[in-house]
Scaffold this motif. Structure first.
Motif, mmCIF file in Angstrom:
data_model
loop_
_atom_site.group_PDB
_atom_site.id
_atom_site.type_symbol
_atom_site.label_atom_id
_atom_site.label_comp_id
_atom_site.label_asym_id
_atom_site.label_seq_id
_atom_site.Cartn_x
_atom_site.Cartn_y
_atom_site.Cartn_z
ATOM 1 N N LEU A 1 -8.902 -3.744 1.835
ATOM 2 C CA LEU A 1 -7.826 -3.972 0.871
ATOM 3 C C LEU A 1 -7.086 -5.285 1.121
ATOM 4 O O LEU A 1 -6.679 -5.960 0.168
ATOM 5 C CB LEU A 1 -6.837 -2.798 0.930
ATOM 6 C CG LEU A 1 -7.342 -1.447 0.430
ATOM 7 C CD1 LEU A 1 -6.374 -0.342 0.819
ATOM 8 C CD2 LEU A 1 -7.525 -1.486 -1.087
ATOM 9 N N LEU B 1 0.862 -1.172 0.000
ATOM 10 C CA LEU B 1 0.000 0.000 0.000
ATOM 11 C C LEU B 1 0.901 1.224 0.000
ATOM 12 O O LEU B 1 1.678 1.424 0.929
ATOM 13 C CB LEU B 1 -0.906 0.019 1.239
ATOM 14 C CG LEU B 1 -1.748 -1.240 1.505
ATOM 15 C CD1 LEU B 1 -2.617 -1.037 2.744
ATOM 16 C CD2 LEU B 1 -2.600 -1.598 0.295
ATOM 17 N N HIS C 1 -1.234 -1.296 -4.414
ATOM 18 C CA HIS C 1 -2.359 -0.375 -4.317
ATOM 19 C C HIS C 1 -1.864 1.039 -4.014
ATOM 20 O O HIS C 1 -1.373 1.302 -2.910
ATOM 21 C CB HIS C 1 -3.319 -0.811 -3.207
ATOM 22 C CG HIS C 1 -3.887 -2.181 -3.393
ATOM 23 N ND1 HIS C 1 -4.931 -2.448 -4.252
ATOM 24 C CD2 HIS C 1 -3.533 -3.371 -2.834
ATOM 25 C CE1 HIS C 1 -5.212 -3.741 -4.207
ATOM 26 N NE2 HIS C 1 -4.382 -4.320 -3.358
#
Length: 464
Positions: A422, A373, A400
């Motif tokens: 997520l 992330l 992401h």
């Protein structure tokens, strides 16, 4: 000379000793506490039963104990910053820095208390006031003036290290101020033998105390001077190219020989000294932003106004001296498994992508075993984005980007609900977290709410 991303997998080597982690932090704390026991024992042995009769005697005794413990902690502080590989690569440089900062405050407090307690205690014994007794002690006792200067230097170092002051100082100024600690130790040493009741009358104690000082000094010489010089000369590192990666961010590519012998791991950092005008006189810690090869190594630096901005102008061919590698922010900290395979979540923000990018390329696993992330304010701040996409494509890892401000002022895009959306199995993963202090603090709290055990949250701090 851009280094293409490759699907290389670097699994940490085994060994008889446990890998880096909190176990070694507990060992360090145990050793530090155990070292204080004989220091207190020296005072106990040299204080006859029944010798403490009045308030003055008790204050003098407290002054002796605080002075000895303060001197011991001063040795501990210097040892913590000696950059011994065992300490930095097992315990973690950020953990060591945290203990160094906390113990530094206690050291100054103990030594100030030592001076005050002795003056007041002697005054009560002699029937004089604190001011008159202070003059008597400074003028009549040998080497007390030197110890007073030493205490003043330590108080100054403590002040500039305070959280309210430290951010206002340039890194070079802060580092230079800390060098006065060695002068303070030298000034205080003679005072300890001349006036310390536990040393002046005991040859054994003087020999042991001298041996400890010699050992600490030898550690400094070996790990902060001899080893760095030997490695820098042997690997002959030079700047090959400086590449702009994004707004205020540059990568420095360096070439050398036999760099695999450094055994540097993704996630670690080294202290770099570029032998160029305006840069040679100070070193800075920068993380590896890609796994090193036998001939090349790369770091990536953001201009934070502390000398890092000058790296943009460093010339190819510039000689580079270095210390390290250091740090325990490595794959060896991972413990989470699913079906026998390691599972990891990487969270990066800002310049924190530097060690995370190297880990993303080298962590073991495939597919959803590793997810990154990447938090940024703007798309142009997503440094290494093409490289990260290539790694994700080759290894199937999750990637992401989380770009922009909060959707609502009360909503953090990395809160517990977002993390679970997520990464639904986030609680069963090791989490590697690096970024600005605010992001790290917020993400740590959200990870705990999402069920991640504290032992599986691995943080790399950049405020060493």
């Amino acid at each position: 000379m851009r280094r293409p991303a490759s699907p290389v997998r670097a699994v940490p080597g085994g060994g008889m000793l446990p890998g880096p982690g909190r176990l070694w932090e507990r060992v360090l704390v145990t050793v530090m506490i155990a070292g204080a026991v004989p220091v207190f024992g020296v005072w106990w042995q040299d204080t006859p039963a029944g010798s403490l009769r009045g308030i003055g005697d008790h204050l003098v005794a407290a002054g002796r104990v605080s002075g000895m413990l303060g001197a011991y902690l001063l040795l501990v502080l210097v040892t913590l910053m000696s950059r011994m590989p065992w300490l930095d690569n097992r315990v973690g440089s950020d953990v060591i820095a945290r203990y160094h900062r906390a113990l530094g405050e206690y050291t100054v407090i103990l030594l100030v208390a030592h001076a005050i307690l002795l003056v007041v205690g002697y005054g009560l014994q002699d029937g004089t006031g604190p001011v008159a007794e202070t003059v008597t002690v400074e003028v009549s006792y040998p080497d007390v003036l030197m110890s007073t200067a030493a205490l003043g230097l330590l108080v100054m170092v403590g002040v500039v290290s305070a959280r309210a002051v430290r951010p206002r100082l340039a890194y070079g100024s802060w580092h230079l101020t800390h060098l006065y600690v060695y002068l303070a130790m030298a000034l205080a040493f003679a005072h300890e033998f001349a006036n310390g009741a536990d040393f002046s009358g005991s040859l054994r104690n003087r020999v042991l105390w001298s041996a400890v000082h010699i050992g600490v000094f030898a550690t400094l010489v070996v790990f902060r001077l001899l080893v760095p010089v030997w490695r820098s000369v042997g690997h002959s590192l030079r700047v090959a190219e400086v590449v702009t990666e994004g707004p205020g961010v540059v990568s420095v590519y360096m070439t050398g020989r036999n760099l695999n012998r450094l055994k540097a791991e993704a996630g670690q950092f080294l202290r770099w000294r570029f032998l160029d005008r305006g840069l040679w006189w100070e070193s800075h810690p920068y993380s590896l932003s890609a796994p090193p090869t036998d001939r090349t190594i790369r770091i990536t630096v953001k201009d934070l106004g502390d000398g890092s901005g000058r790296l943009r102008q460093v010339r190819p061919g510039t000689r580079v001296w270095f210390e390290g590698p250091y740090g325990a922010f490595t794959a060896g900290r991972g413990r989470a498994r699913r079906g026998g395979r390691p599972r990891s979540l990487l969270i990066a923000g800002g310049v924190g992508i530097t060690p995370i990018r190297a880990l993303y390329e080298t962590l073991p696993g495939s597919g959803s075993d590793v997810i990154l992330l990447y938090r940024a304010s703007r798309n142009e701040d997503l440094v290494f984005w093409r490289e990260l996409v290539d790694i994700a494509r080759h290894r199937g890892f999750g990637l992401h980007p989380i770009v922009g401000g909060h959707v609502r002022k009360s909503r953090d895009p990395l809160d517990a609900s977002a993390l679970l959306r997520l990464v639904p199995d986030v609680a069963q993963r090791d989490v590697y977290l690096c970024g600005p202090p605010g992001l790290v603090k917020g993400a740590t709290g959200h990870l705990r709410k999402a069920g991640v055990p504290r032992s599986r949250i691995h943080v790399e701090a950049f405020d060493l």
